[in-house]
Write an enzyme that holds these catalytic residues in place. Structure first.
Site, mmCIF file in Angstrom:
data_model
loop_
_atom_site.group_PDB
_atom_site.id
_atom_site.type_symbol
_atom_site.label_atom_id
_atom_site.label_comp_id
_atom_site.label_asym_id
_atom_site.label_seq_id
_atom_site.Cartn_x
_atom_site.Cartn_y
_atom_site.Cartn_z
ATOM 1 N N ASP A 160 0.771 -1.230 0.000
ATOM 2 C CA ASP A 160 0.000 0.000 0.000
ATOM 3 C C ASP A 160 0.809 1.291 0.000
ATOM 4 O O ASP A 160 0.279 2.337 -0.343
ATOM 5 C CB ASP A 160 -0.979 0.015 1.167
ATOM 6 C CG ASP A 160 -0.284 -0.164 2.503
ATOM 7 O OD1 ASP A 160 0.955 -0.255 2.522
ATOM 8 O OD2 ASP A 160 -0.987 -0.201 3.512
ATOM 9 N N PRO A 171 7.985 -5.707 4.402
ATOM 10 C CA PRO A 171 7.082 -4.741 3.770
ATOM 11 C C PRO A 171 6.994 -3.401 4.492
ATOM 12 O O PRO A 171 6.400 -2.474 3.977
ATOM 13 C CB PRO A 171 5.732 -5.457 3.855
ATOM 14 C CG PRO A 171 5.809 -6.273 5.101
ATOM 15 C CD PRO A 171 7.262 -6.666 5.257
ATOM 16 N N ARG A 198 -4.277 4.498 6.985
ATOM 17 C CA ARG A 198 -4.636 4.308 5.580
ATOM 18 C C ARG A 198 -5.901 5.060 5.198
ATOM 19 O O ARG A 198 -6.503 5.748 6.011
ATOM 20 C CB ARG A 198 -4.808 2.811 5.291
ATOM 21 C CG ARG A 198 -3.554 2.008 5.580
ATOM 22 C CD ARG A 198 -3.688 0.583 5.147
ATOM 23 N NE ARG A 198 -4.206 0.514 3.781
ATOM 24 C CZ ARG A 198 -4.419 -0.615 3.123
ATOM 25 N NH1 ARG A 198 -4.168 -1.767 3.711
ATOM 26 N NH2 ARG A 198 -4.876 -0.599 1.895
ATOM 27 N N TYR A 243 1.629 -3.228 11.768
ATOM 28 C CA TYR A 243 2.642 -4.273 11.667
ATOM 29 C C TYR A 243 3.070 -4.595 13.090
ATOM 30 O O TYR A 243 3.552 -3.715 13.805
ATOM 31 C CB TYR A 243 3.852 -3.788 10.874
ATOM 32 C CG TYR A 243 3.611 -3.656 9.397
ATOM 33 C CD1 TYR A 243 3.627 -4.775 8.568
ATOM 34 C CD2 TYR A 243 3.381 -2.420 8.816
ATOM 35 C CE1 TYR A 243 3.420 -4.664 7.203
ATOM 36 C CE2 TYR A 243 3.174 -2.297 7.456
ATOM 37 C CZ TYR A 243 3.191 -3.420 6.651
ATOM 38 O OH TYR A 243 2.986 -3.294 5.300
#
Lengths: 722, 722
Positions: B57, B375, B278, B286
């Protein structure tokens, strides 16, 4: 072949819109926002498809600001041509045109947008996309209205459908644009679709079928030759000038150096040209066809407007721009028109001479149906859209029972003055433009200085940002409320018949009742993201309470903020009081707070919950990391320590400005026109009227106005009324 | 039921892309730009639909800059969440977490974009829309590749199709994502479509059919478990850490104050959390699942990664953020992963140990097929897309015959170093993140200062703006060209085997060979509109000659500008020399000039026609009316009087910087790899090689290098060669 007529279909709808041009689509787009709350709307158009080429193209700052509140200003901004500079060309002492000046096309600082040019078909596309995104309204094309009647018994209730409209479904042949005798018919009309655009033509015909539609309200957005206007017996008043103008859209091949600028070119004796650079390399030329005389085969002749050809217009332009050469590679569209400047005498079915009282407007007209004028200042499409932007939310609030229908009268009072100003502006602008330039020592002509001055002043008006609605039930400012049916000077607007609230003055230099809020950047407190304030003022259909909280680092300001929050949470706040129990708590009212402390010095959680209902409720006037500092408090001229309380209408215009403590004024303001759902307590203003002359509610305390003796503390209005 | 297998279909295509994730779609999107020039491309994917939720993302500045050159950065900018600030949370002396610092998430000034977050499915949507807008390429889904062979005789010509691929059409059941054993399978995978998004699933199945596709080139963008990588025998090298991380996407309910900021939270003893706010109110967490131990039913257990549930991950997060509360209302997606840091040993089918010479790469791998890592820094999707952004135009130029295939080797030399840097960065970054925080006096842990320093340095790398490609045939800079098949230190890149041109240094401080051009605003001379330079550097597939013209008000500069224009119009300019006669004159090369004089003091028509071929060719470094002044010459550190000459690759990276007179260097640069179409004269460099050691071409004059005796004036290369 038309089908055999079947049984006539009959159905009800809250609002019917006649005409799917920019004005009609703006209205439909607004109504789509209310469709989830139960409002129903249909929009019909006699044409078989939307516009792809030609017609109106200028988009003013305010229009772009409004598009931003609907979420598609960025599409316009990206596709359009941006007009930045106006160049003036005038004859020198030898009669040869030369550049005599440059000014910015949009006055720097009046908006975060500038005037751009994009053809009407793309605007219609953005509306259609927004409508399908937000609601279930789509344009029903190839439908012709045939009769309209208003049931006279209707005015007292909103639960029936007093307007009966009979319509007929046309064949595609009947409904292609060239059938309608508009300007288009005289031009070369080609449907040049932009890459990515799609047709909006209906997939199936129901040719010949008639249908009856019963509506609560009807809006006629059916253009200069409005059928709706004729049905309600309104008349256009004004004049037609002798000037004939030609318009050409095409890709020019020229050595004229300013062909990508907006230009006002006055030749010595051949008339004038206005150059409007457009998207995709196209340029629009407005060309004066000098006093109806056009050169045909070397001879001057007075011509019939309908006989004017693209070639005749181009030849006239070539003469004006000499010694520069000008050819048009690819003429997309052309037309010829005579300037007419007219305003309708009424904007609704309510007749000034009829008995007043219970009667309220049921049929409205908007856009070109109300006002026509010359196209060169790029006003027509803009003013038309702003008409229905003003109107549609009011109808929605009336239909949904949020407001009394009294607010509907403000449509005419607010927009008719704009229309008059527009005609006055256009009159001056056109005369200047069509007139001959002054030569040295010749004071009969129009001097460059005069021209430039009018242009600059005109630009402010034309931008749409200078609109200042008068006092009314929904604009809490001092002065005489402007009436609907009579001359401005006569009587108060009936919408403001009851107690009328007034704003405090001097709390902001730029946020003023009746005007739109100019935009500067603020940061979201929760994530430090900079936003133009206007991006946050989305057209959701809600009233917006906007507290400028001042500096929450001082103890005294903290208690003021706390008091405001307590009120917001109380049953007296409009938010609690008027929102129907079945709807979400923020369905009618929203808050947006802006404080002035440095972001890193105040915690988000230190603000009262009423001011941070979501992460998008609380903002701060601070520097951003990458996009500078909006200096919002300084920009708006608001005290950094104390702040102020602002109420914005659903269309973003300022309704009220007061101190953070002026919550009783806010209560009173909304009592002027909002409807209390079943089971909610009565408000202060309502109470005040009952108390009579001797007592007044001051700061939630009953005071005897003669003795100034303090009475009972008003804890809850309900309690007091017992 | 599968159909009965019919006769196997066989067809040819220039390029076949395997995998329609971001890397594959970026390539397809590039190729779509070349489809009008005759390039054919197919893209297949084994999955039945595109991604809607979860997965990658983060979008870095450079990625957004590249999206801008494809025309859809605005869509990302509008929909995405903008991450502005990183907050660091660490334990205090009592072990309670508190905010210990804030830094901007994107270093101010490095780009006109900042890091944003938007889920991969939307990025894929924008690519699909852009592809359908620009070409006829669409994704063929539910197709599995089964075998790949490369014809060994192929390497000498580009007119045949040496790569043979056999594929099979899958049933929808076979091709749903949960069948493929990726991370997705372990999570709660729901297809939550954004409003306005649409499925890209195929409408009809051809289950079971096999098909043979013969291609000139194949790109494998088929992820970390790449099938293509296995076919070409490339190996992943690197390591797997012991750290297990969980990822949760959902709407949190929390009193943690920085939930809408990117946060690095280190608890004293429960591991760490990274918060990524987001779009749509969603937050990604995470969460370190401390050293494989997870608390299950009150007991610490070493768990199987596939058994990890959303609840287990949430519980771990709750422990880390104590004393703050954290609930997840609506978990959209979760997964658990172990960090592996690996790079493949080859990016193409060309084996370092094989005989070199004629052989050139036919099969490429890109994206996750080449490099895998953690990531959290938001690098994976970005680096993957930049891989194919680097590669696809090179393949297109080779396929279309514009360039020799020699430029293809620069893909591996340029991108493999980036992949190595990425792994090194990720190694450091992950270790820091997974490590324990230092307590006072404890130098075994990671100090806040060290963490912050690495974070800040990492942000520059992570932004993608620091990429600096080494010298090669297509980057004219000094130093050893980096080879494809061996260690960087070994030999020169074979693409640069011939004469290699070198840029002049010191002409610009910010426009540097091998790097992208940072953006500032310039004005279009013809209409005064301000543009970010990057908006003008659209990915059209063309080389771009960008003369900074200096100040055209001085006579000496005018003659320099005139000389440049004369060269551009001459048969020696790359534009005339390499463009195939059948194509438009600007099909391979375009110019964009920027001068430094005040706009109103110089006329557009005073510039030579070669520099103003269109109204979008000439720009000026001047103040705009509404958007400030870009101060481009100062920003780029270019002499305002004298300017310089810049050549940009089709991907926007700087190929060459020289004086306005260095046109012979430019000619020589392009001679290194461009193909001269039939009937065009030979270039100077080519000639120089023929002349041998004794003579040299200096400023178009033949000079004997021993005697310095001037020979023949080179009017035309063709003439000389006679």
């Amino acid at each position: 072949m038309p089908n055999m007529p079947g049984p006539v279909k009959e159905s009800n709808v809250d609002v019917l819109i006649i005409g799917a041009g920019p004005a009609g689509l703006m209205a439909a787009n607004w109504f789509a926002r209310f469709s989830k709350q139960g409002l129903t709307c249909r929009i019909i158009d006699k044409r078989s498809d939307k516009i792809f080429t030609g017609q109106a193209d200028g988009l003013q700052c305010r229009t772009l600001e409004v598009f931003e509140t609907f979420g598609f200003a960025d599409r316009v901004w990206k596709e359009s041509n941006h007009m930045l500079e106006i160049c003036f060309w005038n004859p020198d002492e030898n009669g040869v045109i030369n550049r005599t000046g440059r000014i910015p096309d949009t006055i720097p600082g009046i908006s975060h947008y500038q005037q751009v040019v994009l053809h009407q078909g793309r605007i219609e596309r953005f509306f259609l996309d927004a409508m399908s995104h937000h609601g279930n309204i789509h344009v029903e094309r190839s439908i012709l209205p045939e009769s309209l009647t208003i049931s006279p018994s209707s005015s007292s209730t909103d639960s029936d459908y007093p307007v009966k409209l009979q319509v007929r479904h046309l064949s595609l042949q009947e409904s292609t644009p060239s059938q309608f005798g508009s300007n288009v018919a005289s031009g070369l009309f080609r449907q040049v679709a932009t890459e990515g655009d799609v047709s909006d033509a209906p997939s199936a015909e129901r040719t010949g079928d008639s249908e009856i539609i019963n509506a609560k309200y009807v809006i006629g957005c059916d253009g200069a030759h409005s059928w709706t206007r004729a049905q309600i017996g309104a008349q256009m008043h004004g004049e037609q000038t002798d000037y004939i103008w030609g318009v050409l859209d095409g890709v020019p091949i020229t050595d004229f150096p300013d062909i990508r600028m907006r230009c006002a070119i006055h030749s010595e004796g051949s008339g004038s040209v206005m150059v409007i650079p457009r998207e995709r390399g196209v340029v629009r030329l407005y060309i004066q066809l000098a006093e109806l005389d056009v050169e045909v085969d070397g001879q001057k002749k007075r011509v019939d407007r309908s006989k004017i050809t693209a070639d005749m217009i181009l030849k006239a332009a070539q003469k004006i721009v000499r010694p520069y050469t000008l050819e048009m590679e690819d003429i997309e569209w052309f037309t010829a028109y005579q300037i007419g400047q007219r305003v309708t005498d009424r904007f609704t079915n309510v007749d000034a001479t009829a008995a007043q009282g219970e009667q309220h407007p049921r049929v409205f007209i908007a856009g070109d149906a109300c006002h026509t004028h010359s196209p060169k200042a790029g006003q027509g499409m803009n003013t038309s859209m702003m008409d229905t932007y003003n109107l549609a939310w009011k109808i929605a609030h009336a239909v949904l029972g949020y407001s009394t229908p009294s607010i509907l009268s403000t449509y005419e009072s607010e927009r008719r003055l704009i229309a008059r100003d527009l005609i006055a502006f256009d009159h001056k602008f056109s005369r200047l433009f069509s007139g001959k330039p002054a030569k040295n020592g010749d004071d009969m002509g129009i001097s460059l200085e005069e021209f430039k001055k009018v242009f600059e002043k005109g630009n402010l008006f034309a931008s749409g940002t200078a609109v200042d609605y008068g006092p009314s039930a929904i604009v809490a400012k001092d002065g005489k409320a402007v009436p609907q049916y009579a001359e401005p000077e006569d009587t108060d607007d009936p919408s403001a018949a009851g107690v009328r609230t007034v704003s405090r003055t001097g709390l902001s230099t730029k946020i003023l009742p009746g005007q739109r809020v100019p935009s500067t950047k603020v940061l979201n407190h929760s994530d430090a993201r900079p936003w133009h304030l206007n991006e946050l003022l989305k057209s959701t259909g809600k009233w917006r309470i906007v507290p400028f909280l001042g500096d929450p680092r001082s103890a005294s300001q903290i208690s003021r903020i706390q008091a405001l929050a307590t009120w917001l949470d109380s049953e007296n706040s409009p938010w609690r009081r008027y929102t129907p129990p079945a709807l979400p708590v923020d369905a009618l009212f929203d808050t947006l707070s802006i404080h002035s402390a440095p972001r890193a010095e105040v915690e988000w959680f230190s603000f009262p919950p009423a001011l941070r209902r979501t992460y998008n409720s609380l903002y701060v006037d601070d520097a951003s990391y990458h996009e500078g500092h909006g200096h919002a408090y300084d920009f708006y001229g608001i005290d950094r320590e104390k702040g102020c309380l602002v109420v914005l209408r659903p269309d973003g215009y300022v309704a009220f400005v007061g101190e953070l403590e002026d919550t009783d004024r806010v209560e009173e303001f909304f009592e002027g026109f909002m409807r209390v759902p079943q089971g909610c307590p009565r408000g202060l203003g309502e109470l005040r009227r009952e108390l009579g002359a001797g007592m007044e509610v001051k700061e939630r305390v009953l005071v005897d106005v003669q003795t100034d003796k303090i009475g009972q503390v008003v804890q809850s209005v309900e309690e007091l009324a017992v």
